[in-house]
Design a protein around this motif. Structure first.
Motif, PDB file in Angstrom:
ATOM      1  N   GLY A 137      33.080  33.474  57.036  1.00 37.64           N
ATOM      2  CA  GLY A 137      34.042  33.572  58.131  1.00 37.64           C
ATOM      3  C   GLY A 137      35.367  34.183  57.707  1.00 37.64           C
ATOM      4  N   GLY A 138      35.467  34.534  56.425  1.00 37.44           N
ATOM      5  CA  GLY A 138      36.674  35.204  55.924  1.00 37.44           C
ATOM      6  C   GLY A 138      37.728  34.289  55.335  1.00 37.44           C
ATOM      7  N   LYS A 139      37.411  32.991  55.257  1.00 35.21           N
ATOM      8  CA  LYS A 139      38.394  32.053  54.699  1.00 35.21           C
ATOM      9  C   LYS A 139      38.112  31.888  53.200  1.00 35.21           C
ATOM     10  N   ILE A 140      38.946  32.514  52.381  1.00 32.98           N
ATOM     11  CA  ILE A 140      38.748  32.472  50.932  1.00 32.98           C
ATOM     12  C   ILE A 140      39.988  31.849  50.288  1.00 32.98           C
ATOM     13  N   GLU A 141      39.857  30.589  49.907  1.00 32.90           N
ATOM     14  CA  GLU A 141      40.997  29.871  49.341  1.00 32.90           C
ATOM     15  C   GLU A 141      40.729  29.540  47.874  1.00 32.90           C
ATOM     16  N   PHE A 142      40.306  30.552  47.121  1.00 34.47           N
ATOM     17  CA  PHE A 142      40.039  30.349  45.695  1.00 34.47           C
ATOM     18  C   PHE A 142      40.227  31.673  44.942  1.00 34.47           C
ATOM     19  N   ASP A 143      40.410  31.549  43.613  1.00 38.15           N
ATOM     20  CA  ASP A 143      40.663  32.714  42.761  1.00 38.15           C
ATOM     21  C   ASP A 143      39.474  33.060  41.871  1.00 38.15           C
ATOM     22  N   ARG A 144      38.536  32.127  41.752  1.00 36.62           N
ATOM     23  CA  ARG A 144      37.350  32.351  40.916  1.00 36.62           C
ATOM     24  C   ARG A 144      36.164  31.667  41.587  1.00 36.62           C
TER      25      ARG A 144
ATOM     26  N   LYS B 155      29.486  41.555  50.633  1.00 37.70           N
ATOM     27  CA  LYS B 155      30.499  42.373  51.322  1.00 37.70           C
ATOM     28  C   LYS B 155      31.844  41.667  51.417  1.00 37.70           C
ATOM     29  N   VAL B 156      31.812  40.342  51.328  1.00 34.62           N
ATOM     30  CA  VAL B 156      33.058  39.560  51.413  1.00 34.62           C
ATOM     31  C   VAL B 156      33.652  39.361  50.015  1.00 34.62           C
ATOM     32  N   LEU B 157      32.804  38.929  49.072  1.00 33.96           N
ATOM     33  CA  LEU B 157      33.292  38.598  47.726  1.00 33.96           C
ATOM     34  C   LEU B 157      33.433  39.818  46.821  1.00 33.96           C
ATOM     35  N   GLY B 158      32.524  40.801  46.983  1.00 37.13           N
ATOM     36  CA  GLY B 158      32.511  41.972  46.104  1.00 37.13           C
ATOM     37  C   GLY B 158      33.827  42.729  46.037  1.00 37.13           C
ATOM     38  N   PRO B 159      34.377  43.150  47.174  1.00 38.98           N
ATOM     39  CA  PRO B 159      35.631  43.925  47.144  1.00 38.98           C
ATOM     40  C   PRO B 159      36.805  43.158  46.531  1.00 38.98           C
ATOM     41  N   ARG B 160      36.732  41.837  46.544  1.00 36.52           N
ATOM     42  CA  ARG B 160      37.820  41.013  45.979  1.00 36.52           C
ATOM     43  C   ARG B 160      37.576  40.685  44.503  1.00 36.52           C
TER      44      ARG B 160
ATOM     45  N   GLY C 156      40.965  27.038  32.229  1.00 37.04           N
ATOM     46  CA  GLY C 156      41.688  27.046  30.943  1.00 37.04           C
ATOM     47  C   GLY C 156      42.265  28.380  30.540  1.00 37.04           C
ATOM     48  N   GLY C 157      41.974  29.431  31.255  1.00 37.09           N
ATOM     49  CA  GLY C 157      42.596  30.707  30.922  1.00 37.09           C
ATOM     50  C   GLY C 157      41.633  31.824  30.611  1.00 37.09           C
ATOM     51  N   SER C 158      40.422  31.766  31.166  1.00 38.67           N
ATOM     52  CA  SER C 158      39.530  32.913  30.974  1.00 38.67           C
ATOM     53  C   SER C 158      39.890  33.972  32.011  1.00 38.67           C
ATOM     54  N   VAL C 159      39.945  35.228  31.577  1.00 38.83           N
ATOM     55  CA  VAL C 159      40.254  36.321  32.499  1.00 38.83           C
ATOM     56  C   VAL C 159      39.091  37.310  32.507  1.00 38.83           C
ATOM     57  N   GLU C 160      38.684  37.678  33.691  1.00 44.22           N
ATOM     58  CA  GLU C 160      37.639  38.686  33.829  1.00 44.22           C
ATOM     59  C   GLU C 160      38.291  40.062  33.841  1.00 44.22           C
ATOM     60  N   PHE C 161      37.565  41.055  33.334  1.00 44.79           N
ATOM     61  CA  PHE C 161      38.080  42.417  33.421  1.00 44.79           C
ATOM     62  C   PHE C 161      36.961  43.365  33.819  1.00 44.79           C
ATOM     63  N   ARG C 162      37.365  44.420  34.520  1.00 44.42           N
ATOM     64  CA  ARG C 162      36.409  45.431  34.962  1.00 44.42           C
ATOM     65  C   ARG C 162      37.143  46.759  35.080  1.00 44.42           C
ATOM     66  N   VAL C 163      36.581  47.791  34.483  1.00 42.49           N
ATOM     67  CA  VAL C 163      37.256  49.089  34.484  1.00 42.49           C
ATOM     68  C   VAL C 163      37.311  49.655  35.898  1.00 42.49           C
ATOM     69  N   GLU C 164      38.451  50.265  36.231  1.00 43.97           N
ATOM     70  CA  GLU C 164      38.625  50.876  37.547  1.00 43.97           C
ATOM     71  C   GLU C 164      38.214  52.349  37.497  1.00 43.97           C
ATOM     72  N   LYS C 165      38.234  53.008  38.653  1.00 40.44           N
ATOM     73  CA  LYS C 165      37.761  54.392  38.756  1.00 40.44           C
ATOM     74  C   LYS C 165      38.435  55.324  37.747  1.00 40.44           C
ATOM     75  N   ALA C 166      39.713  55.128  37.517  1.00 41.46           N
ATOM     76  CA  ALA C 166      40.455  56.032  36.628  1.00 41.46           C
ATOM     77  C   ALA C 166      40.258  55.701  35.146  1.00 41.46           C
ATOM     78  N   GLY C 167      39.367  54.742  34.843  1.00 42.93           N
ATOM     79  CA  GLY C 167      39.135  54.380  33.449  1.00 42.93           C
ATOM     80  C   GLY C 167      40.162  53.405  32.898  1.00 42.93           C
ATOM     81  N   ILE C 168      40.789  52.640  33.801  1.00 39.92           N
ATOM     82  CA  ILE C 168      41.838  51.700  33.394  1.00 39.92           C
ATOM     83  C   ILE C 168      41.359  50.256  33.549  1.00 39.92           C
ATOM     84  N   VAL C 169      41.686  49.448  32.550  1.00 36.52           N
ATOM     85  CA  VAL C 169      41.442  48.001  32.621  1.00 36.52           C
ATOM     86  C   VAL C 169      42.796  47.321  32.574  1.00 36.52           C
ATOM     87  N   HIS C 170      43.020  46.363  33.451  1.00 37.31           N
ATOM     88  CA  HIS C 170      44.279  45.618  33.348  1.00 37.31           C
ATOM     89  C   HIS C 170      44.039  44.138  33.629  1.00 37.31           C
TER      90      HIS C 170
END
Length: 226
Positions: free
Chosen positions: A103-110, A126-131, A155-169
């Motif tokens: 329904g579009g209600k996303i109240e979480f970060d992971r 389609k809901v979770l992928g773009p975010r 505890g501080g795990s961070v996911e990373f995924r390269v963007e179109k321009a070849g940048i990870v942040h």
């Protein structure tokens, strides 16, 4: 340009590369906003993510935490749902959680899911992928070990995924962190990205590295020092 921004850029070269210890010092000194600014890293990689064999993706457990309080949702049933709650998950559910998210209600970060829940969760692509919230076994968010998955996210795990321009942040800490803790987190993150080097990457893999605070200028880092 405001006086604050002009002052922040003083002493920072647009071209010179500095060692990571010096870069952290420069960024911390310039994080003068009225809130605890996030320290972010940006890495330009020698990859073209349009090719499947050059995709860079992974997860890094920051040794000194991220300084963020993440809200974690878990898709699980029965004993695994109870386990998730005990581990500190903020939202736990199955079909009921599916309806809320759909329904579009996303109240979480992971978002974490047990493997048996993936046929259901997959319908939320389609809901979770773009975010960037789709659970994935490669980054430990599809797992039967719900306790560790939740604790890693908190505890501080961070996911990373390269963007179109070849940048990870990624966010690697807060301006209030001690400099050595920030350096430790940055080196751990750079190491995780280095280990995620894809088979199709040719030439120099880590090309440029910069760090900045939320409101501050970027500082170019000598990649050899991370």
């Amino acid at each position: 340009m405001s006086k604050r921004i002009t002052k922040a850029y003083e002493g920072i070269s647009r071209t010179k590369l500095v060692a990571i210890d010096e870069a952290v010092k420069l960024v911390k000194e310039r994080a003068t906003a009225k809130f605890d600014e996030t320290i972010e890293i940006s890495m330009n990689l020698g990859v073209d993510p349009r090719h499947a064999d050059q995709m860079v993706r992974g997860v890094c457990n920051l040794p000194n935490g991220s300084g963020r309080t993440l809200r974690v949702a878990v898709f699980a049933r029965g004993p695994k749902a109870e386990e998730a709650k005990k581990a500190g998950a903020d939202i736990v559910g199955a079909e009921d959680l599916f309806e809320i998210v759909n329904g579009g209600k996303i109240e979480f970060d992971r978002c974490i899911a047990t493997p048996d829940m993936m046929p259901l969760v997959g319908r939320l692509g389609k809901v979770l992928g773009p975010r960037g919230l789709m659970p994935n076994p490669k980054v430990g968010t599809v797992s039967m070990d719900v306790t560790n998955a939740v604790k890693a996210a908190k505890g501080g795990s961070v996911e990373f995924r390269v963007e179109k321009a070849g940048i990870v942040h990624a966010a690697v800490g807060k301006a209030s962190f001690d400099a050595d803790k920030l350096v430790g987190n940055i080196k751990a993150f750079a190491d995780a990205v280095a280990k995620a080097k894809p088979a199709g990457a040719k030439g120099t893999y880590i090309q440029r590295v910069a760090i900045s605070s939320t409101m501050g200028p970027g500082v170019k880092v000598d990649p050899a020092t991370v």
